[in-house]
Scaffold this motif. Structure first.
Motif, mmCIF file in Angstrom:
data_model
loop_
_atom_site.group_PDB
_atom_site.id
_atom_site.type_symbol
_atom_site.label_atom_id
_atom_site.label_comp_id
_atom_site.label_asym_id
_atom_site.label_seq_id
_atom_site.Cartn_x
_atom_site.Cartn_y
_atom_site.Cartn_z
ATOM 1 N N LEU A 161 3.484 -8.448 -5.566
ATOM 2 C CA LEU A 161 3.950 -7.075 -5.418
ATOM 3 C C LEU A 161 3.340 -6.529 -4.138
ATOM 4 O O LEU A 161 2.113 -6.388 -4.043
ATOM 5 C CB LEU A 161 3.515 -6.210 -6.609
ATOM 6 C CG LEU A 161 3.852 -6.718 -8.010
ATOM 7 C CD1 LEU A 161 3.332 -5.743 -9.061
ATOM 8 C CD2 LEU A 161 5.345 -6.940 -8.170
ATOM 9 N N GLU A 162 4.169 -6.253 -3.139
ATOM 10 C CA GLU A 162 3.660 -5.738 -1.865
ATOM 11 C C GLU A 162 4.064 -4.279 -1.705
ATOM 12 O O GLU A 162 5.231 -3.914 -1.877
ATOM 13 C CB GLU A 162 4.210 -6.551 -0.691
ATOM 14 C CG GLU A 162 3.670 -6.083 0.651
ATOM 15 C CD GLU A 162 4.126 -6.932 1.809
ATOM 16 O OE1 GLU A 162 3.949 -6.500 2.972
ATOM 17 O OE2 GLU A 162 4.692 -8.023 1.572
ATOM 18 N N LEU A 163 3.070 -3.462 -1.395
ATOM 19 C CA LEU A 163 3.324 -2.034 -1.230
ATOM 20 C C LEU A 163 4.009 -1.781 0.108
ATOM 21 O O LEU A 163 3.424 -2.012 1.173
ATOM 22 C CB LEU A 163 2.003 -1.262 -1.309
ATOM 23 C CG LEU A 163 2.116 0.259 -1.342
ATOM 24 C CD1 LEU A 163 2.813 0.721 -2.619
ATOM 25 C CD2 LEU A 163 0.738 0.904 -1.222
ATOM 26 N N VAL A 164 5.257 -1.311 0.046
ATOM 27 C CA VAL A 164 6.004 -0.971 1.258
ATOM 28 C C VAL A 164 5.699 0.462 1.658
ATOM 29 O O VAL A 164 5.438 0.774 2.823
ATOM 30 C CB VAL A 164 7.515 -1.165 1.035
ATOM 31 C CG1 VAL A 164 8.302 -0.771 2.287
ATOM 32 C CG2 VAL A 164 7.819 -2.606 0.635
ATOM 33 N N SER A 165 5.717 1.365 0.695
ATOM 34 C CA SER A 165 5.383 2.772 0.940
ATOM 35 C C SER A 165 4.895 3.379 -0.370
ATOM 36 O O SER A 165 5.182 2.879 -1.452
ATOM 37 C CB SER A 165 6.605 3.539 1.459
ATOM 38 O OG SER A 165 7.635 3.549 0.477
ATOM 39 N N GLY A 166 4.128 4.465 -0.254
ATOM 40 C CA GLY A 166 3.651 5.138 -1.440
ATOM 41 C C GLY A 166 2.202 4.827 -1.751
ATOM 42 O O GLY A 166 1.435 4.385 -0.892
ATOM 43 N N ASP A 167 1.835 5.041 -3.005
ATOM 44 C CA ASP A 167 0.454 4.961 -3.466
ATOM 45 C C ASP A 167 0.175 3.597 -4.083
ATOM 46 O O ASP A 167 0.979 3.091 -4.872
ATOM 47 C CB ASP A 167 0.228 6.063 -4.515
ATOM 48 C CG ASP A 167 -1.231 6.287 -4.834
ATOM 49 O OD1 ASP A 167 -2.023 5.336 -4.670
ATOM 50 O OD2 ASP A 167 -1.578 7.400 -5.247
ATOM 51 N N ALA A 168 -0.985 3.014 -3.758
ATOM 52 C CA ALA A 168 -1.358 1.722 -4.337
ATOM 53 C C ALA A 168 -1.456 1.793 -5.853
ATOM 54 O O ALA A 168 -1.277 0.791 -6.547
ATOM 55 C CB ALA A 168 -2.684 1.239 -3.746
ATOM 56 N N ALA A 169 -1.750 2.971 -6.400
ATOM 57 C CA ALA A 169 -1.844 3.113 -7.854
ATOM 58 C C ALA A 169 -0.533 2.759 -8.538
ATOM 59 O O ALA A 169 -0.515 2.199 -9.639
ATOM 60 C CB ALA A 169 -2.261 4.543 -8.223
ATOM 61 N N THR A 170 0.588 3.074 -7.877
ATOM 62 C CA THR A 170 1.893 2.730 -8.446
ATOM 63 C C THR A 170 2.048 1.226 -8.579
ATOM 64 O O THR A 170 2.581 0.720 -9.576
ATOM 65 C CB THR A 170 3.016 3.303 -7.558
ATOM 66 O OG1 THR A 170 2.888 4.720 -7.490
ATOM 67 C CG2 THR A 170 4.384 2.955 -8.119
ATOM 68 N N MET A 171 1.582 0.494 -7.566
ATOM 69 C CA MET A 171 1.649 -0.967 -7.610
ATOM 70 C C MET A 171 0.773 -1.518 -8.732
ATOM 71 O O MET A 171 1.164 -2.449 -9.448
ATOM 72 C CB MET A 171 1.210 -1.529 -6.258
ATOM 73 C CG MET A 171 1.293 -3.041 -6.133
ATOM 74 S SD MET A 171 0.988 -3.576 -4.429
ATOM 75 C CE MET A 171 -0.685 -2.966 -4.162
ATOM 76 N N LEU A 172 -0.414 -0.938 -8.915
ATOM 77 C CA LEU A 172 -1.307 -1.390 -9.992
ATOM 78 C C LEU A 172 -0.704 -1.090 -11.363
ATOM 79 O O LEU A 172 -0.807 -1.903 -12.288
ATOM 80 C CB LEU A 172 -2.666 -0.713 -9.854
ATOM 81 C CG LEU A 172 -3.464 -1.054 -8.594
ATOM 82 C CD1 LEU A 172 -4.722 -0.202 -8.520
ATOM 83 C CD2 LEU A 172 -3.818 -2.541 -8.556
ATOM 84 N N GLU A 173 -0.072 0.064 -11.490
ATOM 85 C CA GLU A 173 0.567 0.418 -12.765
ATOM 86 C C GLU A 173 1.716 -0.530 -13.080
ATOM 87 O O GLU A 173 1.902 -0.935 -14.239
ATOM 88 C CB GLU A 173 1.058 1.867 -12.709
ATOM 89 C CG GLU A 173 -0.071 2.881 -12.744
ATOM 90 C CD GLU A 173 0.377 4.273 -12.331
ATOM 91 O OE1 GLU A 173 -0.399 5.225 -12.544
ATOM 92 O OE2 GLU A 173 1.496 4.413 -11.780
ATOM 93 N N MET A 174 2.479 -0.898 -12.079
ATOM 94 C CA MET A 174 3.552 -1.873 -12.276
ATOM 95 C C MET A 174 2.952 -3.219 -12.687
ATOM 96 O O MET A 174 3.455 -3.886 -13.596
ATOM 97 C CB MET A 174 4.375 -2.020 -11.007
ATOM 98 C CG MET A 174 5.545 -2.980 -11.144
ATOM 99 S SD MET A 174 6.560 -3.002 -9.638
ATOM 100 C CE MET A 174 7.769 -4.264 -10.094
ATOM 101 N N GLY A 175 1.856 -3.615 -12.032
ATOM 102 C CA GLY A 175 1.181 -4.854 -12.405
ATOM 103 C C GLY A 175 0.690 -4.829 -13.837
ATOM 104 O O GLY A 175 0.751 -5.847 -14.542
#
Length: 489
Positions: A161-175
């Motif tokens: 999961l690579e963050l393109v834009s936005g908050d890293a927290a969103t990526m962690l929540e998806m994970g």
């Protein structure tokens, strides 16, 4: 700065792969795979690796792309590092293609260095873009293939999961959602790190090198410092979970439980700062996971005791050892549930730190003194095995918090206090282990399974005798604890 969460696929079966490709959140169901072929280059002496640089040329569809990655951070599966990409005409190595100033400066000493292939990867990638709840965007990449280095081969089976834009927290929540529902676990290792390890150019244990504990500034906000410590401990627990999933040994299981126990102790210590009770669900999830693993822990402890006793008495160890191992093997490690809770905790604290008007030294010392008084009151009245078990938990929690926050008192020696707490933890644990053996072995000891029942009775008798000695040792150490200096004065 590249930010990506790398997730290892734990189940290589076709059914698991189908479940992942069809999972709605990933939006990969209608995506056709693209072939990728990458060559990683370095000098024969590993000069780029020593400079903390990784250079590859990869065919992505019809184009060749050269990539340079510099040293960054990789903890708990989250990879953060500088990266530069340039489209090139072929797979031949050419460091001069990186014209961006920072990349060119880093590569300047190596422009005349002969390069050779040190790692080759071939895999298929399914790729999609997913919109996050905060309006950001995440690039999803699902890879399956293999890597080759020094004539050896290893599989590639991972989701990024690579963050393109936005908050890293969103990526962690998806994970967190993905780990909860799919056979995935955050992984600290990149493809190149795995390849170098395959080639024998890195230590065989990918987690052998651990980061040093950063200094604590006593006048900083208690909420900020403790939030950072909680994130750090959640990252360490994620690393231990991956280590245990990769090699399911008693030692790795013990280290995983210890890291989760330490995190739970710090979470409890920080509870007064969680004014909105945002972390209540995380505390409950970690408690459920920890208690679910107790049966395995109990049987592994009994196995260790039995092997010692069997050796001392020259008794055949295998029948009872196999029985104990079979009981512990029934426990599901629940790596995904644990990872989901840890990633969610990380995301919550990234979005908003714990709040406090106190500096960290004031908060910590006040609450350690309060725990000290409660511990003393509980220790003065301990009698039963249940009392000892409850006291042991208090001792553990106090000790783990002091270990986590010891950098607040760099000029004070806390070794004596920590050594006494470790001794009290061990002796009170000996009392608990005897009681635990009675719970698990009484039925076997009174059964008609002659060999097993006799050996179970031997082990129960051994631990009962040991229990009385541990009680005496506990009282001795407890008296010493009462007069031991505290580093906070």
């Amino acid at each position: 700065m590249e930010q990506e969460l790398k997730l290892r696929i734990l189940d290589p079966s076709a059914a698991a792969w189908e479940k992942i490709t069809q999972y709605p959140l990933l939006a990969l169901g209608a995506i056709s795979p693209l072939p990728f072929h990458a060559l990683y280059y370095d000098s024969q002496e590993g000069m780029l690796q020593r400079a903390k640089l990784a250079y590859r040329v990869r065919r992505e569809g019809q184009a060749w792309v050269a990539t340079l990655k510099a040293e960054g951070h990789s903890t708990g599966g989250l990879h953060q590092r500088p990266e530069w990409n340039v489209t090139v005409s072929s797979s031949e190595p050419d460091l001069t293609v990186f014209s961006e100033s920072e990349a060119a400066t880093r590569l300047a000493p190596f422009l005349e260095t002969p390069l050779q292939v040190i790692l080759e990867t071939r895999f298929e990638r399914r790729e999609s873009r997913v919109n996050g709840a905060d309006g950001g965007q995440i690039l999803v990449a699902l890879d399956r293939g293999e890597m080759r280095a020094q004539g050896l081969c290893a599989p590639i089976l991972e989701l990024e999961l690579e963050l393109v834009s936005g908050d890293a927290a969103t990526m962690l929540e998806m994970g967190a959602v993905l780990c909860r529902d799919l056979p995935l676990l955050p992984d600290d290792e990149s493809k190149m790190s795995r390849g170098l390890r395959l080639a024998g150019l890195l230590p065989s244990d990918p987690h052998a090198m651990r980061d040093k504990i950063p200094p604590l500034h006593r006048r900083d906000s208690a909420g900020r410092v403790l939030s950072h410590l909680l994130i750090r401990q959640s990252q360490q627990a994620l690393t231990e979970a991956m280590r245990h999933a990769s090699a399911d040994t008693p030692e790795h299981f013990h280290q995983l439980r210890k890291s989760v126990r330490s995190l739970r102790a710090l979470l409890h210590f920080c509870r007064p700062l969680d004014h909105a009770n945002r972390l209540a669900g995380i505390r409950q999830a970690l408690a459920r996971w920890f208690h679910a693993q107790n049966i395995r822990r109990d049987h592994e402890v009994l196995t260790a005791y039995w092997e010692t006793l069997a050796q001392e008495t020259e008794t055949e160890a295998r029948p009872l050892r196999h029985w104990l191992a079979a009981q512990g093997a029934r426990v599901d490690a629940q790596h995904g549930q644990l990872a989901a809770a840890l990633l969610q905790l990380w995301a919550i604290l990234l979005r908003e730190e714990l709040q406090s008007d106190q500096d960290v030294q004031d908060y910590v010392e006040r609450h350690l003194q309060r725990q000290d008084r409660k511990l003393a009151a509980a220790g003065d009245h301990v009698k039963t095995a249940t009392d000892f078990h409850a006291l042991r938990i208090r001792i553990k929690n106090w000790r783990y918090v002091i270990l986590a926050l010891g950098a607040l008192w760099p000029s004070k020696d806390s070794k004596t206090l920590l050594k006494l707490l470790a001794a009290l933890q061990e002796t009170s644990g000996g009392v608990h282990d005897a009681d635990m053996a009675r719970q698990h072995l009484t039925g076997l000891a009174t059964s008609r399974k002659h060999g097993l029942s006799f050996h179970a009775g031997m082990l129960m008798g051994y631990l009962h005798a040991r229990e009385s000695r541990q009680r005496k040792k506990f009282r001795k150490h407890w008296k010493q604890l009462e007069s031991a200096p505290r580093p906070w004065g």
